[in-house]
Scaffold this active site. Structure first.
Site, mmCIF file in Angstrom:
data_model
loop_
_atom_site.group_PDB
_atom_site.id
_atom_site.type_symbol
_atom_site.label_atom_id
_atom_site.label_comp_id
_atom_site.label_asym_id
_atom_site.label_seq_id
_atom_site.Cartn_x
_atom_site.Cartn_y
_atom_site.Cartn_z
ATOM 1 N N THR A 190 0.714 -1.175 0.024
ATOM 2 C CA THR A 190 -0.045 0.036 0.012
ATOM 3 C C THR A 190 0.746 1.277 0.050
ATOM 4 O O THR A 190 0.339 2.397 -0.219
ATOM 5 C CB THR A 190 -0.904 0.107 1.177
ATOM 6 N N ALA A 191 2.083 1.035 0.512
ATOM 7 C CA ALA A 191 2.875 2.566 0.644
ATOM 8 C C ALA A 191 3.067 3.213 -0.729
ATOM 9 O O ALA A 191 3.524 2.714 -1.665
ATOM 10 C CB ALA A 191 4.424 2.019 1.337
ATOM 11 N N LYS B 33 0.954 6.976 -10.114
ATOM 12 C CA LYS B 33 0.432 5.706 -9.872
ATOM 13 C C LYS B 33 0.353 4.733 -11.097
ATOM 14 O O LYS B 33 0.314 3.715 -11.014
ATOM 15 C CB LYS B 33 -0.980 6.094 -9.228
HETATM 16 P P1 NAP Z 1 -1.408 7.757 3.666
HETATM 17 O O1 NAP Z 1 -2.130 7.860 4.658
HETATM 18 O O2 NAP Z 1 -0.609 9.041 3.385
HETATM 19 O O3 NAP Z 1 -0.562 6.541 3.528
HETATM 20 C C1 NAP Z 1 0.696 6.466 2.784
HETATM 21 C C2 NAP Z 1 1.689 5.572 3.372
HETATM 22 O O4 NAP Z 1 2.867 5.189 2.426
HETATM 23 C C3 NAP Z 1 2.322 5.899 4.712
HETATM 24 O O5 NAP Z 1 2.294 4.789 5.621
HETATM 25 C C4 NAP Z 1 3.462 6.500 4.502
HETATM 26 O O6 NAP Z 1 4.536 6.333 5.588
HETATM 27 C C5 NAP Z 1 4.165 5.593 3.357
HETATM 28 N N1 NAP Z 1 4.865 5.986 2.604
HETATM 29 C C6 NAP Z 1 5.101 7.251 1.730
HETATM 30 N N2 NAP Z 1 6.468 7.324 1.450
HETATM 31 C C7 NAP Z 1 7.201 6.325 1.972
HETATM 32 C C8 NAP Z 1 8.641 5.711 1.600
HETATM 33 N N3 NAP Z 1 9.493 6.436 1.023
HETATM 34 N N4 NAP Z 1 8.922 4.619 2.207
HETATM 35 C C9 NAP Z 1 8.045 3.904 3.100
HETATM 36 N N5 NAP Z 1 6.872 4.397 3.137
HETATM 37 C C10 NAP Z 1 6.240 5.446 2.612
HETATM 38 O O7 NAP Z 1 -2.194 7.545 2.335
HETATM 39 P P2 NAP Z 1 -3.501 6.646 1.980
HETATM 40 O O8 NAP Z 1 -4.715 7.304 1.661
HETATM 41 O O9 NAP Z 1 -3.621 5.316 3.083
HETATM 42 O O10 NAP Z 1 -2.886 5.846 0.736
HETATM 43 C C11 NAP Z 1 -2.475 4.333 0.763
HETATM 44 C C12 NAP Z 1 -2.331 3.876 -0.833
HETATM 45 O O11 NAP Z 1 -3.663 4.023 -1.106
HETATM 46 C C13 NAP Z 1 -1.423 4.606 -1.376
HETATM 47 O O12 NAP Z 1 -0.706 3.976 -2.337
HETATM 48 C C14 NAP Z 1 -2.160 5.517 -2.185
HETATM 49 O O13 NAP Z 1 -2.000 5.891 -3.541
HETATM 50 C C15 NAP Z 1 -3.678 4.843 -2.436
HETATM 51 N N6 NAP Z 1 -4.858 5.374 -2.765
HETATM 52 C C16 NAP Z 1 -5.355 6.144 -1.942
HETATM 53 C C17 NAP Z 1 -6.616 6.741 -2.209
HETATM 54 C C18 NAP Z 1 -7.095 7.818 -1.080
HETATM 55 O O14 NAP Z 1 -8.140 8.384 -1.488
HETATM 56 N N7 NAP Z 1 -6.782 7.688 0.253
HETATM 57 C C19 NAP Z 1 -7.354 6.327 -3.157
HETATM 58 C C20 NAP Z 1 -6.639 5.497 -4.232
HETATM 59 C C21 NAP Z 1 -5.550 4.979 -3.902
HETATM 60 P P3 NAP Z 1 4.749 7.416 6.717
HETATM 61 O O15 NAP Z 1 3.624 7.225 7.789
HETATM 62 O O16 NAP Z 1 6.308 6.954 7.391
HETATM 63 O O17 NAP Z 1 4.877 8.766 5.873
#
Ligand code: NAP
Length: 362
Positions: free
Chosen positions: A97-98, A180
């Site tokens: 997911t990251a 993405k």
């Molecule tokens: P989020 O809460 O910002 O979580 C992102 C995660 O990625 C965090 O745990 C962050 O870790 C980690 N991350 C970022 N950069 C990193 C790095 N260099 N190394 C290791 N970990 C890293 O976002 P989310 O909304 O849960 O999104 C999770 C996934 O779902 C992503 O792939 C996103 O593209 C996808 N997505 C989200 C949505 C939405 O509307 N939220 C929609 C479609 C797809 P830290 O805590 O250390 O920063």
């Protein structure tokens, strides 16, 4: 009941003897996924950037204390090759997911594309080295399907589905969507060069709904906060978007990880909505004491003022999204994964109630 009876029956016997890995375990989507995995009694390897940040991990630890599964935390970084080796050791399923989910960044190549693409390569190449891995579930996005709602007009069926790839995003236009798209394409290339593990992809639309803790961060919560804290009191645009509940996204990942037949991409979106529709639905629930927008801003005004308010909201973004609905087909997620989408009101009400309780709206 977010999964239908036949999916539930198939999942009843899921393999519990081997641990599973969740990358980006501190994230919003990952939190609800880990809750479901722990409820199922699985051992979860949680890969995080900073395992010493006990505040950030407190909600996950609290879940592990009260649910049947076990949680083990590992240090990993998307940009460090080999840093997922320990976390992935012995795992049968990897949930990747990251990825940075940020709309407004300084340097899109450095802040979005590099971590998304290199991170995906690092995680999937580790899966190639770990003999126990049988499946990788990638959290991609609808952003890998399209950049703008207007793109639907150029698709074969006039709507977004799993056959469609984003061909319009770039570093200059919808850079997050570009990151993405490139990351999912890299994942398919790596998956197709081997035959031991299977790649299953989840492509969620905008994810809303409650987080596992009141320590609410990330783009989903910042959008919801902006709708509710008075930032948009003068009105909101008719900016079309797909919406899905974070708890439904977690169920989709669970089904993708363990259903024997799961394969390919899955557009995971429950509803076609818009900024202004979300505002109106929230206002009905929250009441008039909150400055939640109910007035629709004219497109010309958004076109003029949008780029001043947020540099990611360019005139091209406004032209191709405001007044254009999100047109989609989620049949595959319902039929192959057995998803039953929650009503939009349940998602919005539960998320608003959590924000209100956290004190961020006062
Ligand atoms: P989020 O809460 O910002 O979580 C992102 C995660 O990625 C965090 O745990 C962050 O870790 C980690 N991350 C970022 N950069 C990193 C790095 N260099 N190394 C290791 N970990 C890293 O976002 P989310 O909304 O849960 O999104 C999770 C996934 O779902 C992503 O792939 C996103 O593209 C996808 N997505 C989200 C949505 C939405 O509307 N939220 C929609 C479609 C797809 P830290 O805590 O250390 O920063």
């Amino acid at each position: 009941m977010p999964l239908n009876a036949s999916t539930q029956a198939l999942l009843a016997g899921l393999e519990r003897s081997r641990p599973v890995l969740v990358t980006g375990a501190t994230g919003y989507v990952a939190g609800q996924l880990i809750r479901r995995l722990l409820e199922e009694g699985l051992t979860v390897h949680a890969a995080v950037r900073d395992p010493g940040n006990s505040e950030r991990l407190a909600a996950l630890m609290a879940l592990a204390d009260r649910l049947p599964g076990e949680l083990h935390v590992f240090a990993s970084d998307l940009l460090k090759p080999g840093s997922y080796a320990q976390a992935m050791a012995g795992c049968g399923v990897v949930f990747h997911t990251a990825s940075p989910f940020v709309v407004s960044v300084q340097d899109p190549e450095r802040d979005l594309v590099r971590p998304a693409v290199e991170g995906t390569r690092n995680v999937l190449e580790e899966a190639n080295r770990q003999a126990s891995v049988e499946r990788v579930v990638l959290t991609s996005s609808c952003a890998a399907i399209y950049s703008d709602n207007a793109d639907a007009q150029d698709t074969p069926r006039g709507c977004f589905d799993e056959s469609v790839w984003n061909t319009t995003a770039s570093l200059e236009h919808q850079a997050y969507s570009h990151s993405k798209t490139l990351a999912e394409q890299a994942a398919w290339q790596i998956a197709e060069r081997q035959s031991r593990w299977r790649l299953v992809v989840i492509n969620p639309s905008l994810v809303l709904g409650p987080a596992i803790s009141d320590d609410t961060r990330g783009e989903s919560f910042s959008l919801m906060t902006q709708l509710c804290d008075g930032t948009l009191r003068i009105g909101a645009p008719d900016y079309g978007m797909g919406v899905v509940d974070v708890r439904d996204v977690a169920e989709a990942h669970l089904a993708a990880g363990f259903l024997p037949t799961a394969n390919g991409r899955h557009l995971v979106a429950g509803h076609s909505s818009s900024f202004i529709e979300l505002g109106r639905a929230l206002r009905r629930h929250a009441g008039p004491q909150y400055a939640i927008p109910t007035r629709q801003l004219p497109k010309w005004l958004v076109w003029l003022a949008g780029p001043l308010a947020n540099k990611a909201v360019t005139r091209k973004v406004v032209a191709r999204n405001v007044g254009h609905p999100f047109v989609f087909d989620n049949t595959r997620s319902r039929e192959q994964l057995g998803l039953i989408y929650r009503p939009l009101e349940a998602t919005l009400h539960d998320m608003f109630d959590q924000l209100e309780a956290s004190g961020r709206l006062s």
